[in-house]
Design a protein around this motif. Structure first.
Motif, PDB file in Angstrom:
ATOM      1  N   GLN A   9       0.828  -1.209   0.000  1.00 23.23           N
ATOM      2  CA  GLN A   9       0.000   0.000   0.000  1.00 23.23           C
ATOM      3  C   GLN A   9       0.864   1.261   0.000  1.00 23.23           C
TER       4      GLN A   9
ATOM      5  N   ASP B 210       0.899   4.042  -3.022  1.00 26.48           N
ATOM      6  CA  ASP B 210       0.460   5.410  -2.731  1.00 26.48           C
ATOM      7  C   ASP B 210       1.605   6.414  -2.692  1.00 26.48           C
TER       8      ASP B 210
ATOM      9  N   GLN C 135       3.539   6.778  -0.311  1.00 25.52           N
ATOM     10  CA  GLN C 135       3.265   7.337   1.007  1.00 25.52           C
ATOM     11  C   GLN C 135       4.553   7.552   1.805  1.00 25.52           C
TER      12      GLN C 135
END
Length: 326
Positions: free
Chosen positions: A284, A288, A290
C-alpha cells in the motif's frame, strides 16, 4: 526447541523490545574509537506542521538469534548485499510533531530500561531543539514494548508530567493484565515492564486508549494492525493535503525484511499476522508513494517504500536538507 520456549529463553536473557541477546559477545571498541554522537535530530515540514525525528540512540542486534522464518545463511546473504554484517546496529527513533497548540511525541525510546550506553538519549535530543519533557502535551505510543515506552519514566516517575498518553486499547487490555503471560506464552517480562511504564501513567489517569480508525487528535487518525502486538498502531498525520504515517514495528531490519517481508522476529506476539501486516502495508505504501516514519530504520527513519516485484520491496530515505526555508 519450540517457538514459545525460544521466545521465553530470549526474554529471560535480555530486556524486551530491541534488547540484543549477544551484547556480551560483541568486542569492546578500543579506547581511541567511538561511535558516540551528539544529540541527533532531523527537522522537516509537513503542511503547517513541524516534525522532528529524534534519536534515542542505537543498539546492536544479533539477527541469527532474533530473526525467525529464516536461516542464518539467508540473513547473512541479505546483509552482504547491503554491505552489512551480523550483528547489525538498530536505531531507536522517536518523533516530535508541533502544530502550534500541541507538542506531540510519537514513542519515547527505551529510557533507562536497556542499561547505560544503550538508548536513553531522547531527553537530550529534545533539549537540543529547546524542548523540555514538561512541554510535551500528548504522546502517541505505537505499541507497548520497552523500546517505545521505556522513556515514559525516569526512576519510576513520569518523565512527561503534562502529557496524555494515547495507546491502542488492545495493547492496554493485553499488557496490563499479567495473566495473559501464562495464557499466551508471551514472556512475563513484557508485562512487568508495561506495569513500570504505561502502568504509571494509567494509575495517574493519563492514558487514553483508542480503537481502530479513531481520530485521536486533530489531523491524527490511528489504525490498529494486530501482529507485532495485539494493539500495534499506525498514526496517519495530515496537514494541508500532505501526510505521513508513523508505522511502529512492522519493520526492524531494512536489509532483510524489505526484500523478504516473510521474515519475522522473536518480539512478534503473532508472527504470522505480523508478516501479513508488513506485506500488505508495504504494498500500500509503495502504491500510494506514502511518506512513512519508522522507529528502527537507520536514523532519521523517514522515507518511502518502493515495490521491486515478486513480493520484494526497497527503502529510500527522505532527501536530506540542511538550509533555511522549505
Amino acid at each position: 526447541m519450540s517457538y514459545r520456549s525460544f521466545v521465553h529463553s530470549i526474554a529471560i536473557a535480555s530486556t524486551i523490545g530491541l534488547a540484543p541477546p549477544a551484547w556480551a559477545e560483541t568486542p569492546a571498541l578500543p579506547a581511541a574509537v567511538s561511535h558516540q554522537q551528539v544529540p541527533d535530530t532531523y527537522r522537516f515540514p509537513l503542511g503547517k506542521l513541524d516534525i522532528v525525528a529524534l534519536s534515542d540512540g542505537t543498539v546492536p542486534q544479533d539477527l541469527h538469534q532474533l530473526l525467525t522464518h529464516t536461516k542464518p545463511a539467508e540473513v547473512d546473504d541479505l546483509l552482504h548485499r547491503s554491505f552489512l554484517d551480523n550483528p547489525v546496529e538498530a536505531s531507536i527513533n522517536a518523533f516530535l510533531i508541533t502544530d502550534g497548540a500541541r507538542r506531540i511525541l510519537v514513542d519515547t525510546g527505551s529510557g533507562q530500561l536497556f542499561g547505560p550506553g544503550y538508548g536513553g538519549k531522547l531527553v537530550d535530543s529534545l533539549a537540543s531543539i529547546g524542548t523540555t519533557p514538561e512541554d510535551i502535551t500528548d504522546i502517541l505510543i505505537t505499541h507497548i514494548h520497552t523500546d517505545h515506552t521505556g522513556g515514559l519514566v525516569v526512576d519510576g516517575r513520569r518523565t512527561f508530567p503534562n502529557a496524555t498518553v494515547h495507546v491502542g486499547k488492545p495493547d492496554i487490555d493485553f499488557f496490563l493484565d499479567p495473566s495473559n503471560a501464562a495464557r499466551t506464552g508471551y514472556a512475563q517480562k513484557y508485562f512487568d515492564e508495561a506495569a513500570k511504564t504505561i502502568g504509571v501513567y494509567d494509575k495517574a489517569g493519563k492514558v487514553k486508549p483508542f480503537a481502530d480508525r479513531a481520530t485521536i487528535l486533530p489531523g491524527v487518525v490511528a489504525t490498529i494492525h494486530q501482529g507485532h502486538t495485539p494493539g500495534s498502531a499506525f498514526f496517519n498525520v495530515t496537514s494541508e493535503g500532505q501526510s505521513i504515517i508513523f508505522v511502529g514495528d512492522i519493520i526492524h531490519v531494512a536489509a532483510v525484511q524489505f526484500p523478504k517481508p516473510s521474515i519475522t522476529i522473536v518480539y512478534d506476539q503473532d508472527p504470522t499476522k505480523a508478516a501479513s501486516v508488513r506485506q500488505t502495508a508495504f504494498a500500500q505504501f509503495a502504491g500510494d508513494r506514502q511518506l512513512i516514519a519508522a522507529p528502527h530504520l537507520p536514523f532519521p527513519g523517514v522515507g518511502h517504500v518502493r515495490a521491486d516485484g515478486h513480493g520484494k520491496f526497497g527503502w529510500f530515505p527522505v532527501e536530506y536538507r540542511n538550509r533555511a526555508g522549505q
